[in-house]
Design a protein around this motif. Sequence first.
Motif, PDB file in Angstrom:
ATOM      1  N   ILE A 216       0.829  -1.221   0.000  1.00 45.29           N
ATOM      2  CA  ILE A 216       0.000   0.000   0.000  1.00 45.29           C
ATOM      3  C   ILE A 216       0.860   1.267   0.000  1.00 45.29           C
ATOM      4  N   PRO A 217       1.879   1.362   0.850  1.00 44.99           N
ATOM      5  CA  PRO A 217       2.715   2.583   0.784  1.00 44.99           C
ATOM      6  C   PRO A 217       3.389   2.753  -0.565  1.00 44.99           C
ATOM      7  N   VAL A 218       3.849   1.668  -1.126  1.00 50.87           N
ATOM      8  CA  VAL A 218       4.537   1.765  -2.423  1.00 50.87           C
ATOM      9  C   VAL A 218       3.568   2.215  -3.508  1.00 50.87           C
TER      10      VAL A 218
ATOM     11  N   ALA B 299      -3.760  12.434   1.044  1.00 49.43           N
ATOM     12  CA  ALA B 299      -3.098  12.915   2.258  1.00 49.43           C
ATOM     13  C   ALA B 299      -3.699  12.283   3.498  1.00 49.43           C
ATOM     14  N   GLU B 300      -5.022  12.159   3.483  1.00 50.69           N
ATOM     15  CA  GLU B 300      -5.700  11.536   4.638  1.00 50.69           C
ATOM     16  C   GLU B 300      -5.276  10.078   4.774  1.00 50.69           C
ATOM     17  N   LEU B 301      -5.233   9.378   3.639  1.00 54.74           N
ATOM     18  CA  LEU B 301      -4.830   7.962   3.688  1.00 54.74           C
ATOM     19  C   LEU B 301      -3.386   7.820   4.163  1.00 54.74           C
ATOM     20  N   GLU B 302      -2.537   8.664   3.627  1.00 51.79           N
ATOM     21  CA  GLU B 302      -1.140   8.587   4.036  1.00 51.79           C
ATOM     22  C   GLU B 302      -0.983   8.870   5.516  1.00 51.79           C
ATOM     23  N   GLU B 303      -1.736   9.816   5.986  1.00 50.71           N
ATOM     24  CA  GLU B 303      -1.649  10.115   7.412  1.00 50.71           C
ATOM     25  C   GLU B 303      -2.143   8.938   8.254  1.00 50.71           C
ATOM     26  N   GLY B 304      -3.232   8.314   7.753  1.00 53.31           N
ATOM     27  CA  GLY B 304      -3.728   7.138   8.488  1.00 53.31           C
ATOM     28  C   GLY B 304      -2.736   5.992   8.455  1.00 53.31           C
ATOM     29  N   LEU B 305      -2.114   5.822   7.319  1.00 54.42           N
ATOM     30  CA  LEU B 305      -1.115   4.748   7.218  1.00 54.42           C
ATOM     31  C   LEU B 305       0.086   5.014   8.121  1.00 54.42           C
TER      32      LEU B 305
ATOM     33  N   ARG C 147      -3.816  -2.419  -8.527  1.00 52.40           N
ATOM     34  CA  ARG C 147      -2.870  -3.002  -7.570  1.00 52.40           C
ATOM     35  C   ARG C 147      -3.283  -2.652  -6.143  1.00 52.40           C
ATOM     36  N   LEU C 148      -3.758  -1.419  -5.971  1.00 49.78           N
ATOM     37  CA  LEU C 148      -4.195  -1.003  -4.649  1.00 49.78           C
ATOM     38  C   LEU C 148      -5.397  -1.823  -4.187  1.00 49.78           C
ATOM     39  N   ARG C 149      -6.286  -2.133  -5.142  1.00 47.64           N
ATOM     40  CA  ARG C 149      -7.456  -2.942  -4.778  1.00 47.64           C
ATOM     41  C   ARG C 149      -7.022  -4.321  -4.295  1.00 47.64           C
ATOM     42  N   ASP C 150      -6.020  -4.944  -4.976  1.00 46.84           N
ATOM     43  CA  ASP C 150      -5.518  -6.256  -4.523  1.00 46.84           C
ATOM     44  C   ASP C 150      -4.877  -6.134  -3.146  1.00 46.84           C
ATOM     45  N   ALA C 151      -4.197  -5.023  -2.921  1.00 46.69           N
ATOM     46  CA  ALA C 151      -3.577  -4.827  -1.612  1.00 46.69           C
ATOM     47  C   ALA C 151      -4.630  -4.692  -0.527  1.00 46.69           C
ATOM     48  N   VAL C 152      -5.723  -4.054  -0.892  1.00 44.44           N
ATOM     49  CA  VAL C 152      -6.811  -3.917   0.075  1.00 44.44           C
ATOM     50  C   VAL C 152      -7.380  -5.284   0.428  1.00 44.44           C
TER      51      VAL C 152
END
Length: 785
Positions: A144-146, A242-248, A181-186
């Motif tokens: 997810i970060p990548v 930004a919100e997602l990154e902050e949550g991560l 790819r993000l969906r698979d990561a989810v």
Amino acid sequence: MKSQDKRIRFVSVIALLLVPILLLGWLFISQSRKDIAFAERERLGVAYLKIVVPLFDCCKTTERLPGANTGAAFLGERGNFDAVFASETLSDAVALTLVDPAADQAAMSDSVQALITRIGDQSNLILDPDLDSYYLMDAVLIRIPVILLAMQKLQSARDDGDEQGGDANAISTRILIEAVRLRDAVKSLNAAYAASLRASIPGGMTVELRERLETLSQKLNFFAHPDRMRLTEAADGAALKAELEEGLSALFQGAIIQLDALLVQRIEGFQSRLYGALGVVVAVAAAAVFLANGVFRTVLTTLDETIVFLADHDEMTKLKNRQAFSSIVDEAFLNVRKARFALHKADLDGFKAINDAYGHHVGDHLIKTMALRLVALAGADGSVGRSGGDEFVILQPDAQDPQSVNAYAERIIQQLHAPVSFDGHMIQLSASVGSAIAMTHGNDEPRLMQAADIALHASKLEGKDRACIFSIDMELAQKQRLSLERLVRSATEQKLFSLAYQPQYDVTGTKITCFEALLRLRNAHGDPVSPVLFIPVAEKLGLITDIGNWVLQRACAAAVTWPEDVVLAVNFSPLQLHRGDVVDMIVSALQETGLPPARLQVEITETALLDESSIVMRDLRRLKALGVSIAMDDFGTGYSSLSYLWRFPFDKIKIDKSFLVTSKERTTEAFNILRTIIMLGHSMAMSVTVEGVETKEQAAAMVDLQCDQVQGYFYDKPIAESALAAFLVGKFMKPDISSKRMIGVNAGVKSGQAAEQNQATCGARMRRPGGRSPSGGLMRARRFS
């Protein structure tokens, strides 16, 4: 013995069943160790990511060292991890971007992304047994970060109109790909969340972390949808990122801590399973060792018992052996005052012939059967042993008198005489038994055993199939036999025998036609030993061939010095004839001494012809071809058969002296038989010699019967070889002989003419070439007189 065998088999089966359990335990232990190694490696990867992931914050700013703690931790500890994950090159690249002012944000982002991917690949080399830690690490810490970082770069390129990133359509397409790819990561994140719910392990994923995962998943699901992705791009996508990154960022640290706790818990679980498996394996191994020790001890015990059993018993019959039976006799002597006992030794007659005819397996069955019969006969009070071969020893516990002992021995003979059926054969043997009574014939075991053995030998000598009780005469006779055997052996080795020559005359008693060589032996005291005694001993000892060869050589050497018309007669034993080399022996003697074959006469007895051996017939014909004459000795005794006279090439018949040693009442009958035999011999062109002529009346009768030669004490006794030369000079230097031998005076002129005619006929027959002889033997024992 049987119960021990069953125990060995049972324990062996149990021990064999434990082998696969030990194998499975070993495999389980091996797998548990691998699981622990995997979890520890995964935990090591988490620890490395703990100092690498915070470097993502550096990708958003131009600050090269993201805080003293984070940068220093990475730069100081990376060497501990690079060797494990083989990430030295990537780690060096990240370190350079941190300390190099010229390095841009994109270079640092790429280096960190490559390092995280490397750590994830190297720390998850095999499938995680529970999957939750793997999915959590993959989704939250790696993918997810990548992906978000890549999407952020693409978004910036599109917004800035960067030509290197391609046109807007191409960038949007790449953003859509990253969205997939993000969906698979989810999905992986949701799997981790579901696994954490199923785990319900104390110290597992906390409620706060699960809630964060759930919220983050919902936002990511919304953001990862391609349609929404476009809307978001058109609207305020940067704010959502930004919100997602902050949550991560907030989730990273908690997830790492939680993941480390899960891995620690898993390692502890693996270790518990390992220790449990080790305990089971150790227990099973101990049980296997215990059982193996039991088997080993049982086998050793069985072997010991078997060795002890075989030390005291015969292996085939399971009877007591010679040594153990001696102990039983010794114990019986301790109680001999209370009850007398007797010892019997039984031997099967003709057992060797059974082995030769039917094979040893039949002989073994016969021995076992006889052993069972003797055990049944002895009962609980008696004892039976096997002293070797076909010989048994039986202890009779209650022997009151010789009559009861003899009756017991007869019962033994009956048991052994009963037929045995085996392998299609019906076998019936006789038995000889020798018995000895305790305290009467021996006061201890060796003496009593010796007495029974002497009695058994006497039973064999008396014709077998009988029982004999020991007597002192038997022992004296055995000592005499042994002494005679030693004498015969010594005489054979040292050439202590001598020869005597008994002349044969023509029927008138006026002319010597032949000398018969007779073997003589004297004992240590110089007393003569009868051939009736020592010749059977020589045959029994197998020395008769050597003795016979010596006689032939010595007699032929002496005969060369005699007048040319005097023949040498040498007796041959049946044992010599059946060896098959008698012709070679005779040819050798004639060549060495120079005696013409026509001057040698071979005398054989009817016993040499009983089996009608082809070897005997062959050798007789070969001797005839050489010119040696053949005489049947002792005709009229034993197994006389007229068929021998025409089936074998005889030149002479020698009638046994027993026809002359008769009572006065039967003299006429004996002379009629003699007349018939003489006529039969003449009709078959054979000369006839009568032995044992000892009186003037007998000599006159021989003239009347018209035999050809006579031999006996009336004419001359056997002459020692030392006196033979003087005897020959006295005989052949005088023109006539003693008036004592001038017989037939009262018989008239007719008798004298008949005698002259017979003499001429005999001379012609004696000059006729002879045939061949059988293979073997020496003088008959009867020829000592």
